[in-house]
Structures are given as C-alpha cells and as structure tokens.
Write an enzyme that holds these catalytic residues in place. Sequence first.
Site, PDB file in Angstrom:
ATOM      1  N   ASP A 129      16.542  22.328 -41.263  1.00 27.49           N
ATOM      2  CA  ASP A 129      15.690  21.569 -40.363  1.00 27.49           C
ATOM      3  C   ASP A 129      15.813  22.202 -38.975  1.00 27.49           C
ATOM      4  O   ASP A 129      16.600  23.128 -38.735  1.00 27.49           O
ATOM      5  CB  ASP A 129      16.030  20.072 -40.382  1.00 27.49           C
ATOM      6  N   GLU A 179      10.868  10.146 -35.103  1.00 29.36           N
ATOM      7  CA  GLU A 179      12.288  10.534 -35.100  1.00 29.36           C
ATOM      8  C   GLU A 179      13.110   9.646 -34.165  1.00 29.36           C
ATOM      9  O   GLU A 179      12.843   8.460 -34.040  1.00 29.36           O
ATOM     10  CB  GLU A 179      12.407  12.030 -34.798  1.00 29.36           C
TER      11      GLU A 179
END
Length: 753
Positions: A311, A520
């Site tokens: 990621d 997020e």
Amino acid sequence: MRARWTSILAAALLSVPVVASGAGPVRAPATSDPVVEELLARMTLAEKAAQMMQVDLGRLMGDEAWDRGPLDDRWVRRVVVEQAVGSVLSGGDAAPVPAGPAGWARTVAGLQRHAVEGTRLGIPLVYGVDAVHGHAAVVGATVYPHQLGLAATWDPALVEEVAAATARDVRATGVHWTFAPVADLGVDPRWGRYYETFGEDPALASELVAASVRGLQGPSLDDPGAVAATLKHFVGYPAGAGGRDRHPAVLTARELWDRHLPPFRAGIDAGAATVMVDSGAVDGVPVHASYTLLTDVLRGELGFAGVVVSDWHDVHKLAEVHRVEPDLRHAVERAVLAGVDLVMVPYDSEETADELVALVHAGRVPEARVDEAVRRILELKRSLGLLPDPPPPPDPEEARRVVEQGDRALAERAATASLTLLVNDGVLPLAGEVGTIAVAGPAADDPAMQLGGWTLGWQGLAPGGEVPPATTVLQGLREAPPGGARIVSLPSDATPGRVRRVARRADVVVVVLGERPYAEMEGDRTRPELPPAQQELVRELAASGTPLVLVLLAGRPLVLPEDVVEAASALLMAYLPGSQAGTAVAAVLAGDADPGGRLPCSWPRDVGQLPLRYDHLPVDEPPRPRFAFGDGLSYTSFAVRPGHAEVRDDRIVVPVEVSNRGGRAGEHVVQAYATHRTSPAMRPVRRLVAFHRVSLAAGESATVRLELPIDRLGQVPGDVFSLQPPRVEPGRHEIAIGEHLVAVEVPAGSSAR
Ligand code: BGC
Ligand code: BGC
C-alpha cells in the site's frame, strides 16, 4: 516461544517446509510463460528493480508531492523512460488534468508510448486506479453505491454487473487495474473506511468479493471490458484498535482464520490477479514485514499466485512509522523478503530501486526473489494483453463515449436494491393522495453527501468543484412526486420558526440526513453519531406533529438518540448510493419499488457498545443493537419453508420455499444461520452461512436453492492462541432459516480446506 509457534503454524497448517520468518525459500512460479521468461532473461538487475516500482501520477506532475497539473516532461523522462518503472497509479487525488475520459485516455496513452518506445526493452506500464464505486475519479462517470450499500443488496449477481460496468469504463480510458474490491470486514463504524467494506459478515463479504472479482476480470483479463482486480488490504486492516485507521490490529489468530481470511480466500478462488497489503500491523508485526502472513498464509495456505502490491508508502513506513527497521534499505529488504512484489512507492522510485539493487549486490536479497516478483508482474502484463505486443492506445473519443454513456439504469437498480427500511409505522409507501411533501435536511440536495469519498477526489467532491452526474433526493422527488404530491423544499438556512411552519402545513416531511464525504483516517470518528445540528433539525420538525420520514445517506450505521428514532414514522438507510440516489429513494417512498435491502451490519444503540457484531460468542447478556444484522422491512410479508438439507461433496444444499403472502410485489432475502452447537472452543451464537435474494409478485411462491460450502460450518480447533486453520466437526449441525431449524449430518472427513 515464537519459534515454537512458527513451527506449530507451519507444521499444523501449511503443506510447505518450515522456514524462519523473513528468510524463507523462493517459491517456484505458478506459470512460466515463454514470453515472460524470455523478457526476464534480457533484463538487467536495475531494470528488474525498476519493474517492481509503482509511482503515483502526482510524481510525474512536478517537483513537489502536492503539485497537480499537466505532466512534467522532465519527470516523465526521468521516471518512465530513464528509470523504466513498471507501474503507475492515480491515487485518490492524482487524476490526470483535465480529468474527463478523453484526458484520462490521452494521459495513459502518452505514458504508455514513452514506456514502449522510449525504454530499452519497451515493456508497457500497468496502470492502476481506485475505481471502488465506478470509475469515479473520472469527470462524467456514473457513480455506483459504495460497497456497504452494495452489501445491503445481498445480491451477488447485481454486484457482478456493477463490477463489470465499472471495468468497462476503466478499460475504455486505457487503465488496466483497479484497487478493488475491499475484502476487509466492517468491524467498527468508528473507522473512516467502514463504507468501503461489504459489511461485518464473512460469508456475505466472501460471496460479494468473489462476485466483484468475476465482474471486474470478466471471462479473461485481456478482454476489452476486463481489468485486474485487487483484494485489499491483506489482512486484519479493519481491526485497528478503537476503529482507528492504520492502528495495530486487536485480533486473535482464531478470529483471523474464522472471520478475516475467508473473503480473501473467496477472492483468490475467484481468480483475483493481485492482492494489496494491509498498512497496519497484526500482533505487533507490520503486515508489510510479515513473512508469515504474506508468504506462508497468502501463498502457502490460500494458494495465491498473483502480484502482491504494497500500500501507499508502506515500505518506507516500516522505518519511518513502525520502526521495525532502521532505514529504507532495511525496510526494502524486509518487505521484499516477506513477499511484496510491487512497491507503491509512490514518489521516490529511484532511491527505492537503488536500495533494492544494492541489497542484491550485498547478497541480502537473492536475485531469485527479485526474479520471482518481476515474473509475477510481467505475467500480469501478459495476461492483460500488454505483452508481447502492446495493444493499440485507448481512443479518447471512444473513452468519452463509453464513460459518458455510463449505465444510469444499473446505478439506479443497485441503489434501489440497497435501500433498507428500518422503521415504518405505516406511513410508507406514500401512495394515494399525498398532498404536500416538505423536503428538508443537509443531504437532500447535495451530491457530495450521496457520493461519498473516492469521488473525483480522495475526500470526495471539493466544494465548488466538478460534480458527476447525480440526481439528489430532492430532484428525484420533484421528477417523480409520490402520489402526485406537491414538493416543497426547506433550505438548510431556514429559521426554526419557518421549519415548523412549513412542516406543519405539509402532509409528510422527508428529512434527508447524513455525513460529509471522507476517506481513510480523515473519516475516523470517536463518536459515529448523527451530527447534533441534524438531531436538532429532527426535533424541530417533529414538534410540528407531521409524520416524519428520515432518509440517511451515510457510510456507517450512525448512532441515533432515542427521541430521534421515536420521532421517525419511517427510517430508510440509503448508505452512499451514488449517482442515482434521488430516483431510487423516490421510487421506494412511492412504493414503486419494494425496499429490499437488508442490513449488512449491526446498528449500535450507543457508541459505548462498539465494536458490536451479531455473531458474538455465547454470553449471559448479549449486546442489544438498535437494528440487527440482516434486518430490513418490506411493504409485503413473506413466509419461508425449508426442505431437507443434503450434503453433496463439499457443499450443503437446502431447498427453501418462499411465499409472498401480501398484496404487492416484494423482495425477500432468505438468510440461513448456523446456530451454536456444543464445541470445545466457543462458537458464535449465530453465523450466516447462506443467503438468497428473491423477488416475488403478490401471492407468488418459489423454491430457492440455498447452497453453501461445508467449510462455512468450520471452526478453529484447539486451546487458547490456537494457530490451526478451521475444521468442520462431523455430526449434527443445525441451520436456522426463518423460524425453522434444519439439521445437517456432516460425515467424518469433510474437513474445511
Ligand atoms: C492519495 C491517496 C492515498 C492517500 C494515502 C492521498 O494523497 O491521493 O490515493 O490513498 O494519500 O495517504
Ligand atoms: C489506500 C489504498 C489505495 C491506495 C492508492 C492507500 O492509501 O489505503 O486503499 O488503494 O492508497 O490510492
């Protein structure tokens, strides 16, 4: 102790040799295509290291990370041509400029030309994007519901259609790869990514993850309408303490096996080409550094053979944030040995690749491990049809045609199917002569709130910026007023006096509430509640005495005060429904469509109950949710009658007769739960094992076939801290379907994989 556990793990669950963490053997490639092998043989070590780098498009736009605009020739030359990186992504805020479909197609085509014509070996780039609810980073694209809403449809075929429509748009712009679906469970609604999940249940998520992979990847990856899928974020990401993004997971090995791995396994079995690594940590080990998770479990146990992508900046973070390594060089060594094939750098690809080259020269990373990673990346490119001969570039006009045409009808079907009616005192549907409907609330006419995060921007629509095609609830009601009603809109700055007057004169008030968009960690909330100003609005409206219909556009089950729930004559959860929120909500309020959505999550009464889940272990006083997992009202009523359960190979089949007993057509989701049986370790009181959504006309009956893999009845055996994989105990199991209990006799030897 740790060494002993490692060997218990290896011996008990893996059919691979025991290896010490971080220094394992290099695994043989799953395939070894001649095109790939020939290319690999010609690559220098520096070219291989560059092939393992993925840069953000922002890197190619200027000197600073936040520079946005047209591509900067100097950086394109340096990174794409001279370094010859293997991959580019558009992160949430890095769409090409301009961001229409033609702009996307031109940008991708331009970069591809540099890669193919400008580099020594001419290897094309693989380009990735977060198309997590449609190709929503493109101006003009249809936006579908976010995953939580799709989960509420309990309809794998519909999820597959949405994925296929998304893939068609993505591929039309020249992009090959989407970082979707999210295979993480919704563990805690405080988490800012809750809406990106398919909800809290492993079986529901597994079926829908597999359906998305099938839809995205199509019959074959080189199909013009197919893109590579990504299962993310492997594994344990949603279990961050307190529902905080990227906080170390609070997770037992038993839960990892029982709950978190199944959706990944389902996606891998469906053929997912790539897996993205969890940015967090499990048991104090960052997943990017975990050989056990990325190699033993992912490759060994789950049999994954594709590309593992890191990621965002997470290899660096092993040193910068997690402090398990002293510097970038050690971080690269650890991550690559653990099993990362492609590094989403996303900026300093030169430095990162140089470290990798130095590590190989120093004998700290075997070149064979680099070859293995590059082989997987080239194999991905080959399967996408990028090798041996690059396909013609995307045509900007065609991209515009495909994307702008979109599929509004499908977006409307998906949004409608997700709508979940949780309270109804009989006010809905709004049929007959309705008179006047007053429409109020901050989400009634604000596309940003129905589209959510990852829409034209990481954090959703920017104020004053571009807006994708969207019908708001107010527009939807105006276009198709239920019962021919007069629609009166209450602006959000109306004084309390005006609110009351307008509400008093109306026959019904539809109040549309929700959350501003987020993504997020920016969406983490310590108190995921209906905002206080919106609570006040409900109280003011309620004082009018006019029936109130609450519609919630939210990425999580928001905690609602008791009096707000009591004030509602009806409560409709709409999740983040996308472009067609308004047409979908209007159809359900009018009764033109039955609210067929069912909750994919438990709805807390109080923040203090979090985390909350329906499949808890047996306790004296079970937690009481506001609304339970699987709940949702229809405008009609159904009866179910299950037949005998049969075991066929590794599956259990139960026919269920479903009858619509009411006077109108409706939607029902048959749900089957394994109930608790005595077992050495506790088992959930109830656990979903199968489901089937069915649509029936008034008075109609049909027999649906519930089918479940036997391993849905499995459980991790052993004493505390057991690291064994789930096993199905032979003997009698019971499955609850509606009011009925169905017995299943599981023969010895039908163990879970
Ligand atoms: C990017 C996102 C990324 C995030 C991670 C943003 O700037 O646009 O794609 O997920 O940073 O921190
Ligand atoms: C997110 C990923 C996303 C990536 C690229 C990260 O911050 O965690 O889900 O795919 O950025 O945008």
